[in-house]
Every structure is written in C-alpha cells, then in structure tokens.
Motif scaffolding. Sequence first.
Motif, PDB file in Angstrom:
ATOM      1  N   TYR A 122       0.811  -1.227   0.000  1.00 42.01           N
ATOM      2  CA  TYR A 122       0.000   0.000   0.000  1.00 42.01           C
ATOM      3  C   TYR A 122       0.839   1.268   0.000  1.00 42.01           C
ATOM      4  O   TYR A 122       0.317   2.357  -0.208  1.00 42.01           O
ATOM      5  CB  TYR A 122      -0.923   0.030   1.224  1.00 42.01           C
ATOM      6  N   ILE A 123       2.126   1.151   0.331  1.00 39.84           N
ATOM      7  CA  ILE A 123       2.953   2.365   0.389  1.00 39.84           C
ATOM      8  C   ILE A 123       4.157   2.277  -0.552  1.00 39.84           C
ATOM      9  O   ILE A 123       5.144   2.977  -0.417  1.00 39.84           O
ATOM     10  CB  ILE A 123       3.404   2.701   1.841  1.00 39.84           C
ATOM     11  N   SER A 124       4.016   1.406  -1.571  1.00 35.10           N
ATOM     12  CA  SER A 124       5.013   1.300  -2.618  1.00 35.10           C
ATOM     13  C   SER A 124       4.479   2.083  -3.812  1.00 35.10           C
ATOM     14  O   SER A 124       3.327   1.902  -4.199  1.00 35.10           O
ATOM     15  CB  SER A 124       5.193  -0.176  -2.974  1.00 35.10           C
ATOM     16  N   THR A 125       5.292   2.974  -4.370  1.00 29.86           N
ATOM     17  CA  THR A 125       4.739   3.887  -5.381  1.00 29.86           C
ATOM     18  C   THR A 125       5.535   3.954  -6.671  1.00 29.86           C
ATOM     19  O   THR A 125       5.111   4.606  -7.623  1.00 29.86           O
ATOM     20  CB  THR A 125       4.685   5.331  -4.807  1.00 29.86           C
ATOM     21  N   GLY A 126       6.702   3.311  -6.711  1.00 29.90           N
ATOM     22  CA  GLY A 126       7.593   3.538  -7.857  1.00 29.90           C
ATOM     23  C   GLY A 126       7.617   2.436  -8.885  1.00 29.90           C
ATOM     24  O   GLY A 126       8.557   2.319  -9.668  1.00 29.90           O
ATOM     25  N   LYS A 127       6.555   1.591  -8.910  1.00 26.29           N
ATOM     26  CA  LYS A 127       6.500   0.525  -9.916  1.00 26.29           C
ATOM     27  C   LYS A 127       5.496   0.919 -10.992  1.00 26.29           C
ATOM     28  O   LYS A 127       4.566   1.688 -10.747  1.00 26.29           O
ATOM     29  CB  LYS A 127       6.042  -0.792  -9.271  1.00 26.29           C
ATOM     30  N   SER A 128       5.646   0.342 -12.182  1.00 30.20           N
ATOM     31  CA  SER A 128       4.767   0.698 -13.308  1.00 30.20           C
ATOM     32  C   SER A 128       3.299   0.473 -12.990  1.00 30.20           C
ATOM     33  O   SER A 128       2.426   1.157 -13.507  1.00 30.20           O
ATOM     34  CB  SER A 128       5.134  -0.121 -14.533  1.00 30.20           C
ATOM     35  N   GLU A 129       3.021  -0.526 -12.135  1.00 34.51           N
ATOM     36  CA  GLU A 129       1.608  -0.801 -11.861  1.00 34.51           C
ATOM     37  C   GLU A 129       0.997   0.176 -10.842  1.00 34.51           C
ATOM     38  O   GLU A 129      -0.200   0.135 -10.598  1.00 34.51           O
ATOM     39  CB  GLU A 129       1.388  -2.248 -11.399  1.00 34.51           C
ATOM     40  N   ASN A 130       1.794   1.040 -10.254  1.00 36.04           N
ATOM     41  CA  ASN A 130       1.253   2.038  -9.327  1.00 36.04           C
ATOM     42  C   ASN A 130       0.673   3.209 -10.123  1.00 36.04           C
ATOM     43  O   ASN A 130       1.067   3.454 -11.252  1.00 36.04           O
ATOM     44  CB  ASN A 130       2.340   2.534  -8.367  1.00 36.04           C
ATOM     45  N   LYS A 131      -0.250   3.942  -9.494  1.00 30.37           N
ATOM     46  CA  LYS A 131      -0.921   5.030 -10.225  1.00 30.37           C
ATOM     47  C   LYS A 131      -0.056   6.280 -10.363  1.00 30.37           C
ATOM     48  O   LYS A 131      -0.466   7.249 -10.988  1.00 30.37           O
ATOM     49  CB  LYS A 131      -2.224   5.389  -9.510  1.00 30.37           C
ATOM     50  N   PHE A 132       1.134   6.252  -9.784  1.00 31.84           N
ATOM     51  CA  PHE A 132       1.914   7.488  -9.645  1.00 31.84           C
ATOM     52  C   PHE A 132       2.868   7.733 -10.805  1.00 31.84           C
ATOM     53  O   PHE A 132       3.490   6.803 -11.333  1.00 31.84           O
ATOM     54  CB  PHE A 132       2.720   7.445  -8.347  1.00 31.84           C
ATOM     55  N   GLY A 133       2.994   8.994 -11.189  1.00 32.42           N
ATOM     56  CA  GLY A 133       4.057   9.425 -12.089  1.00 32.42           C
ATOM     57  C   GLY A 133       3.872   8.997 -13.539  1.00 32.42           C
ATOM     58  O   GLY A 133       2.870   8.404 -13.928  1.00 32.42           O
ATOM     59  N   VAL A 134       4.899   9.345 -14.319  1.00 31.59           N
ATOM     60  CA  VAL A 134       4.911   9.072 -15.758  1.00 31.59           C
ATOM     61  C   VAL A 134       6.056   8.100 -16.010  1.00 31.59           C
ATOM     62  O   VAL A 134       7.138   8.230 -15.420  1.00 31.59           O
ATOM     63  CB  VAL A 134       5.139  10.392 -16.530  1.00 31.59           C
ATOM     64  N   ASP A 135       5.819   7.128 -16.915  1.00 29.18           N
ATOM     65  CA  ASP A 135       6.850   6.123 -17.189  1.00 29.18           C
ATOM     66  C   ASP A 135       8.192   6.777 -17.515  1.00 29.18           C
ATOM     67  O   ASP A 135       8.248   7.742 -18.285  1.00 29.18           O
ATOM     68  CB  ASP A 135       6.441   5.243 -18.372  1.00 29.18           C
ATOM     69  N   PHE A 136       9.213   6.199 -16.965  1.00 26.51           N
ATOM     70  CA  PHE A 136      10.584   6.662 -17.181  1.00 26.51           C
ATOM     71  C   PHE A 136      10.863   6.930 -18.668  1.00 26.51           C
ATOM     72  O   PHE A 136      11.361   7.989 -19.047  1.00 26.51           O
ATOM     73  CB  PHE A 136      11.517   5.561 -16.629  1.00 26.51           C
ATOM     74  N   GLU A 137      10.482   5.963 -19.517  1.00 23.91           N
ATOM     75  CA  GLU A 137      10.798   6.061 -20.942  1.00 23.91           C
ATOM     76  C   GLU A 137      10.045   7.203 -21.620  1.00 23.91           C
ATOM     77  O   GLU A 137      10.475   7.714 -22.653  1.00 23.91           O
ATOM     78  CB  GLU A 137      10.447   4.742 -21.661  1.00 23.91           C
ATOM     79  N   ALA A 138       8.902   7.597 -21.055  1.00 22.72           N
ATOM     80  CA  ALA A 138       8.049   8.596 -21.723  1.00 22.72           C
ATOM     81  C   ALA A 138       8.412  10.032 -21.343  1.00 22.72           C
ATOM     82  O   ALA A 138       7.857  10.985 -21.902  1.00 22.72           O
ATOM     83  CB  ALA A 138       6.583   8.313 -21.377  1.00 22.72           C
ATOM     84  N   ILE A 139       9.329  10.193 -20.407  1.00 25.22           N
ATOM     85  CA  ILE A 139       9.614  11.534 -19.885  1.00 25.22           C
ATOM     86  C   ILE A 139      10.252  12.477 -20.928  1.00 25.22           C
ATOM     87  O   ILE A 139       9.763  13.598 -21.122  1.00 25.22           O
ATOM     88  CB  ILE A 139      10.501  11.443 -18.610  1.00 25.22           C
ATOM     89  N   PRO A 140      11.323  12.054 -21.655  1.00 22.91           N
ATOM     90  CA  PRO A 140      11.967  13.017 -22.568  1.00 22.91           C
ATOM     91  C   PRO A 140      10.990  13.592 -23.596  1.00 22.91           C
ATOM     92  O   PRO A 140      10.968  14.802 -23.822  1.00 22.91           O
ATOM     93  CB  PRO A 140      13.069  12.179 -23.235  1.00 22.91           C
ATOM     94  N   SER A 141      10.157  12.739 -24.183  1.00 18.32           N
ATOM     95  CA  SER A 141       9.245  13.254 -25.207  1.00 18.32           C
ATOM     96  C   SER A 141       8.170  14.144 -24.587  1.00 18.32           C
ATOM     97  O   SER A 141       7.719  15.110 -25.200  1.00 18.32           O
ATOM     98  CB  SER A 141       8.614  12.101 -25.998  1.00 18.32           C
ATOM     99  N   LEU A 142       7.779  13.847 -23.358  1.00 19.84           N
ATOM    100  CA  LEU A 142       6.782  14.701 -22.690  1.00 19.84           C
ATOM    101  C   LEU A 142       7.360  16.108 -22.461  1.00 19.84           C
ATOM    102  O   LEU A 142       6.683  17.117 -22.702  1.00 19.84           O
ATOM    103  CB  LEU A 142       6.347  14.063 -21.362  1.00 19.84           C
ATOM    104  N   TYR A 143       8.614  16.177 -22.027  1.00 20.64           N
ATOM    105  CA  TYR A 143       9.230  17.499 -21.817  1.00 20.64           C
ATOM    106  C   TYR A 143       9.356  18.243 -23.161  1.00 20.64           C
ATOM    107  O   TYR A 143       9.148  19.457 -23.216  1.00 20.64           O
ATOM    108  CB  TYR A 143      10.599  17.366 -21.119  1.00 20.64           C
ATOM    109  N   GLU A 144       9.666  17.502 -24.232  1.00 21.62           N
ATOM    110  CA  GLU A 144       9.752  18.122 -25.569  1.00 21.62           C
ATOM    111  C   GLU A 144       8.410  18.744 -25.947  1.00 21.62           C
ATOM    112  O   GLU A 144       8.318  19.894 -26.355  1.00 21.62           O
ATOM    113  CB  GLU A 144      10.107  17.063 -26.640  1.00 21.62           C
TER     114      GLU A 144
END
Length: 429
Positions: free
Chosen positions: A161-183
């Motif tokens: 319940y207090i783990s947040t950094g895995k792909s299946e968690n609702k938090f954040g944007v996938d690591f791989e998708a970050i550069p294009s999102l900033y672009e």
Amino acid sequence: MHGFSYKNASLFCDDVDLAPLAAEHGTPLYVYSATTILDHYRRLDAALAGVDHEVAYAVKANSNLSVLRLLANEGAGFDIVSGGELFRVIKAGGDPAHCTFAGVGKTREEIVYALEQGIYSFNVESEEELRYLNEVAGELGVIAPAAVRVNPNVDAKTHKYISTGKSENKFGVDFEAIPSLYERAAKELPHIKLRGLQMHIGSQLTSIAPFIEAVEKVAPLAKQLKEKHSIEFWSIGGGIGIIYQESLASGTIDWWENQPEQERPLTIEQYGREIVPRLKNLGLRILLEPGRFIVGNAGVLLTRCLYEKKGRAKTFKIVDAGMNDLIRPALYEGHHEIVPLKQPQSNERVAVDVVGPICESGDFFCQNRELPDFQPGDFIALMSAGAYGFVMASNYNSRPLPAEILVEGDAATVIRKRQSLEDLIEGEL
Ligand code: LLP
C-alpha cells in the motif's frame, strides 16, 4: 535519537513525565517531542550538506500547525498534497515559495489557490494534468512552475500500500516517456515553466539499495533534462524508513543508537554517504520530501487500559484508543511497540491482544504479543506514532479526535484540543 526514555521507572518525553500528563489531559493523547523533530530535521540537513539541497517536509505525515511552525522556523520547505495542506503551511508561517505540490488528482480550486499563493512547483503526475495546469494558468494569465514525477519502475520492497515507484502504481509518468513529454510541453504549453523533475518510490524503506537503484537510474535523465530544458531541481522524494520494532529487554527503548551501524536497517548518515556522491556533479538543486523520518519516532499515542478480558483462546487488554485514533496496524499491519508508562518491576511477560473499543475485529494494536502484564487503570504508550497517526485519525464510531501535545524541554503545550461531543455534530443539520 528520540526523546522517550524511562527515568526512575517512569516514561518521560524529554523532561516531561508522561503518566501525570495523561492523567491531566485524558487519553487517548498524542504527545510529540520538539527536540526529536528538530534533531531529525537537522541530521538530515547535515547528511545532505555536500550538495545544494532543500528539505521539503512531507506535511501529510503530521500536519499540526505547531509542528509545521517548528519546521518553518528551521527553514524547511514543505511538500503538500492538497489545498488544505497549503492553507496549513501558510497559517503556520511557512513560505509558499518553498512548497511543492504533489498528488495525482489536483482540482481546479487547488490549482488556482496554489498559483495565487506562488508555490515553488507543481509536481505533476500525468500529461493530462500538465495540460490542464497549462490551461488554468493561461486563464489566470500566469506561468505555472512544474516538475513531472518520473516513475522509475523500481521495487521499493515495502508494504504494497505504500510502494509507489512501480509501473503498476498510479503514480508518475513512465521513465521512458519523460523526454518526449518534456519536448512536447516545451513546444505546446506556453503557460508551463518546466522547473524540475520529481520521483518518490515508496515509504518506510529500510534498506538503501532501492534508493541507490532509483537515483542511478534517473540521474542521467535529470542531467539530460537540465541540458535540454534548463531544469533547476530534482526532488528525490521521501521514504526513509524508521525503526518501529525495538528491544525492550534492557528496559530502555533507544537501544538501536548503541548498535553497530551494520546491524541497523538504515541510518540517515548512511543515506547521505551513499546518495550525495551520486548527485553531486549534476549541478541541480536536490529536494527531499521526508515525512516519517522527521516525525515518526518523535511521537507516541498514550492510552489507558480499560478492561482485561480473559477469553477462551486469548487474553485481551482493552484500551481506550482505537483504530480510529491510530489506523496503521489495521491498514498496513504496522507494528508499534507497546510500553507501560510505569516500568514493570519484573521481566515477566504475558501473551495478549491489545485491542480498542471499535466494533471491528481489525481494531487491534497487537496480537499474541508478549508484553508486561499491565492492568485496567494503567497507562501505556503506543510508540512511533508521530507520523501517519493523528493525521489519519477519524471520527468513526462517533469518537472525538484525541488531543495533541508538544513537549519542549520540561514544557508541555496543548497544540490541539480534544474534540468535544458538540464538535462531532458541528456542521450537521
Ligand atoms: N513524497 C511523496 C510524493 C509521497 O507520496 C510521500 C508519502 C512522501 C513524500 C513522504 O514519505 P515518507 O518520507 O513519510 O515515507 N500512511 C502510510 C504512509 C503513506 C505515505 C504516502 N506518501 C503509513 O502510515 O505507513
């Protein structure tokens, strides 16, 4: 360190004897040590000394105004997750320009309020939210400072319940998708200023390995975003775990301070030693968002034993605090040490369940635990209740919220009054 120890067989918070305090103010009663809170804040600050940094206290852990004021006076920043937390920080004298605003579901009202107050950064959790932030900022004719939360897909190895950094968690944007999102954001969102990058992999981490893994994975990304988009900060989140389980055999409750370092789960000094060198050459301001580490071991919940019920299978010690006052055992199987305020004469232990008065079987503070044989009328302390204790308390079963007390040296101040029965129905028709 923490400020709770036995003196002449009575449990003290710093220089305040807790049993008379409980008798005077009633139970259940939260008590916090200001000295411990400040010690934790300062030690964390010192551990990060090798790098440009700011400690943004995670308000959700304990949001009492007096606790916030204590930290604001020390120069802390604040990590908030709602308009309500921003309101509290401002009331406590905190500076909105040192606030970061996290969370996956910010409302329009919260965004407008935070823009008006001039917070340091919105920590955005999706492209949809970033676009909405751009839209609202545009309507107000302002630029919204923002950082995107990267989900590094690292296993924090903590309670699910207090783990947040895995792909299946609702938090954040996938690591791989970050550069294009900033672009895209740089090209298409004129009311956004990309100011930083944020991550948080989970809470109550008791090993350094997942922190190292996440920092090593994300550091090249942070560097790239600095070069391309001139971001100025990287928040590496909170999550530093504390010790909940202590050995009471010696009659003291701070034994881990005396343990060889390699036998302790995670120390703040180790955190600094391992993390700082990995961040040093990035040229970014490093933000930290600790909650539990600052306040967790700085607070206790005092309660009185009402009855001893000897069932066929078990002995129950029924106390006047319930899961509505401290929900961590029910929700996360959280362990809180239970100690009598009067140190027992003998080392004898009995196996008991310590339970509250709520009409639910999940309303327990421990099950089958060997404890000193305290009796009806005796006060006990639930240790390490300073973080995610009072803030998660509710009026379930129409129970008034407990009072909170802050101890500074030998002075004990009521920092929140106990709710009255009238308070319970305020606002109802
Ligand atoms: N930053 C973010 C984005 C967070 O979500 C959290 C905690 C923190 C910082 C602070 O984490 P800490 O340093 O306190 O571990 N109620 C649970 C803990 C929930 C934590 C939620 N997020 C408990 O009682 O264990």
